[in-house]
Scaffold this active site. Structure first.
Site: not given
Ligand code: GP9
Ligand code: MN
Length: 636
Positions: A417, A260, A302, A476-477
């Site tokens: 996150h 994350e 994500t 992921d980002h």
């Molecule tokens: C929530 C997780 C995080 O299920 O995928 O969300 P994001 O904001 O990073 O897309």
């Molecule tokens: Mn994410």
């Protein structure tokens, strides 16, 4: 017309009405200008842009109030005022969280906002109340004080119509003026920040409604012929995967580990002399590590990274394909591997409906989805967004040990996150001391995630799975948005210009497993390349020709990474928002050098969009026919 107007102004009743309209609109204009100029960070580069920004609310205000009056007279005016104010504020909140603007598809994702949980309190500010003072005053005046002067103010519907009609030439002036700064603004509307800078946030919403209509029409009218330009483009760009790597992991399990909000700048970096990711820094010596690998997500975050990973198609510029196009036909990795005897699963300890995953995973062909309800989630083991990574990892490993092999399993972490909070006993390093508390906390959650990763990988290495599995770890980002540029500059000790901001979109990618030589790779790539790379390692013939990525190990790679904004990085250059930089030195070079890159980016994104919007993969079984037909037509 003007003489008629002048004559009317001699009538005191009309004159009063005129000034009330003017005052109401001017107050709303002032508020909107404060929001656009003071809260959004729109990179105003010169006096002309500042003037456009001041002008662009006007047409939308005429339209908003005009329509309100047209529909319901005085009440309609008040309703428009309240609606406009609420819309502005929702944008303020959204902007603080995402540095982006709401689009209609995002509204369909209101369920996700529930998940914002801890984040929402972080984006509210006490001073926001000032954005509603005018609304309170208006309601108070109209419903409590009821001064006679205002009671005699009766807007006529015809006046509403006139206001709404005047909005049109005002908007055209706005657009023409904006095009002096940027040509074909609406055609090249990749970047919502830019769009809002030039046409204003309310006009942007009106434009978004138009786009929505077009999008829906696209699917209805699409047919298999639209695959022809896509196939032609992909044939022309095709590169051979690295044959030495083909099948090195044949028949092995695949564990994908999505970290994350993890950006590459944390790798091999320190805070107060302490490494942020000590475990990952060592681990990356054991596998193929890609240091120029970028995320390519947009509003779907994500879920966009998952979309890129499993389809090798780009996510959308508006909304999240996981929501808007979950009903499409796909031929994604889980499905293709399923045909080769793999079982597929995905694990994420959040609500199963978040990002519409429960629906989309079915479309992608996953056999199993382990969500929050399938993990041993308790209050003691949760914090912030939910289940802490260390517990998620250990439950996940247990589950994988029971799985039928070979399997393809994706794990998505959660603790790192926004707003990046942790229980005291999980803070293994001190907070940072930059001017952004978000960034300061991010260091700690990154460090925590690394510790959880260590526990996981060490246990995994001791398990029976290890020898028969390849492990693919990627970010992921971004976690730290452009809103924190200054603090980022303080930490990295450099000025964060457009080039640096672009380079901050790199996320780590590490692949570990037998047959994968430990080595650092500097090829330029992105999440779109994951699927072809993994398929080649597994030696799986992937028959879906509609993929935009290429094998990351390929020796004749087309070095190119395209972002959802239409920016790009290739071997030599980085093209960002119309500017061009030398990719390695970051020096600005003349724009021409990037012209072909921008063009290619635009073309590629449009083709990928045509596939998703037109649901073209439903015609996949006709692609051979199309290719034959096309080549025979070319011969004629
Ligand atoms: C929530 C997780 C995080 O299920 O995928 O969300 P994001 O904001 O990073 O897309
Ligand atoms: Mn994410």
């Amino acid at each position: 017309m003007f003489s008629k107007f002048r004559k009317k102004m001699n009538d005191p009743a009309f004159k009063k009405k005129f000034w009330i309209y003017t005052a109401v609109m001017a107050i709303f204009w002032a508020k909107m200008s404060i929001v656009q100029g003071g809260i959004f960070t729109l990179d105003i580069e010169n006096a002309n842009e500042a003037a456009i920004l001041a002008f662009n609310p006007i047409s939308s205000i005429f339209l908003l109030f005009g329509v309100g009056i047209l529909l319901a007279g005085r009440k309609g005016l008040l309703a428009s005022y309240i609606l406009g104010s609420v819309l502005l504020y929702v944008n303020v909140l959204f902007y603080r969280e995402y540095h982006d603007f709401l689009t209609i598809p995002m509204l369909g994702q209101a369920a996700n906002l529930a998940g914002l949980g801890g984040s929402i309190t972080k984006i509210l500010a006490v001073t926001d109340i000032f954005l509603f003072v005018d609304v309170f005053v208006a309601v108070f005046l109209l419903f409590y004080l009821k001064p006679a002067r205002l009671q005699s103010f009766v807007p006529k519907r015809k006046e509403g119509l006139i206001l709404a009609v005047i909005a049109i030439p005002l908007f055209l002036v706005n657009l023409g003026w904006a095009q002096t700064e940027r040509t074909e603004l609406l055609q090249r509307a990749f970047d919502r920040n830019m769009l809002v800078k030039y046409i204003g946030v309310l006009n942007f919403h009106a434009y978004d409604i138009v786009l929505q209509g077009q999008t829906e029409a696209k699917k209805t009218f699409a047919d298999s012929n639209e695959l022809v330009p896509v196939l032609n483009y992909l044939n022309e760009k095709e590169t051979e995967p690295n044959s030495e790597m083909t099948g090195v992991a044949e028949g092995k399990n695949v564990i994908l580990l999505s970290l994350e909000s993890t950006q590459t700048f944390v790798v091999d970096n320190t805070l107060n002399g302490e490494e942020l990711t000590p475990y990952f820094n060592d681990l990356k010596e054991e596998g193929a590590y890609f240091s120029n690998f970028y995320h390519q997500v947009k509003q779907g975050r994500t879920s966009d990274s998952e979309f890129l990973l499993d389809n090798s198609l780009y996510g959308l510029n508006r909304g999240a394909a996981f929501f808007t196009h979950s009903g499409n036909e796909y031929e994604a990795t889980p499905e293709v591997l399923g045909e080769k005897g793999y079982t597929s699963s995905t694990m994420h300890a959040n609500d199963e409906t978040f990002w519409n995953r429960n629906v989309m995973y079915e479309s992608l062909g996953y056999d199993e989805y382990y969500s929050k309800k399938d993990f041993d989630v308790t209050e003691e083991k949760s914090y912030g967004w939910g289940y802490l990574d260390e517990y998620f990892f250990s439950d996940a490993l247990e589950k994988m040990e029971q799985m039928e092999q070979p399997f393809y399993n994706k794990m998505i972490t959660l603790t790192n996150h926004h707003p990046f909070t942790l229980p005291e006993d999980k803070k293994f390093i001190k907070e940072g001391d930059t001017s952004s508390t978000t960034l300061n906390r991010y260091f700690q959650t990154i460090r925590y995630q690394d510790e959880a990763l260590k526990q996981f990988v060490e246990k995994f290495k001791k398990s029976d799975l290890y020898e028969d599995t390849i492990l693919v770890i990627y970010g992921d980002h971004f976690g730290i948005s452009e809103n924190h540029q200054q603090a980022m500059g303080e930490y990295l000790d450099k000025d964060i210009n457009a080039y640096e901001q672009f380079q901050l979109q790199r996320v780590p990618l590490l692949m570990i497993g037998e047959g994968i030589e430990p080595k650092e790779h500097d090829t330029v790539g992105g999440q779109i390349d994951l699927r072809p790379t993994i398929m080649n390692l597994l030696g799986v013939e992937d028959e879906n020709p509609i993929q935009f990525g290429q094998d990351l190990f390929s020796k004749d790679r087309r070095e190119m990474m395209i972002t959802r904004d239409g920016d790009f990085a290739n071997e030599e250059y980085v093209g960002v928002k119309g500017s061009c930089f030398d990719r390695e030195t970051g020096e600005k070079v003349e724009g021409e050098a990037c012209a072909s890159g921008f063009k290619e980016a635009e073309e590629e994104l449009a083709l990928s969009d045509s596939v998703v919007y037109g649901d073209l993969l439903r015609y996949l079984d006709q692609t051979e026919l199309i290719e034959e037909k096309d080549s025979s037509e070319q011969q004629e």
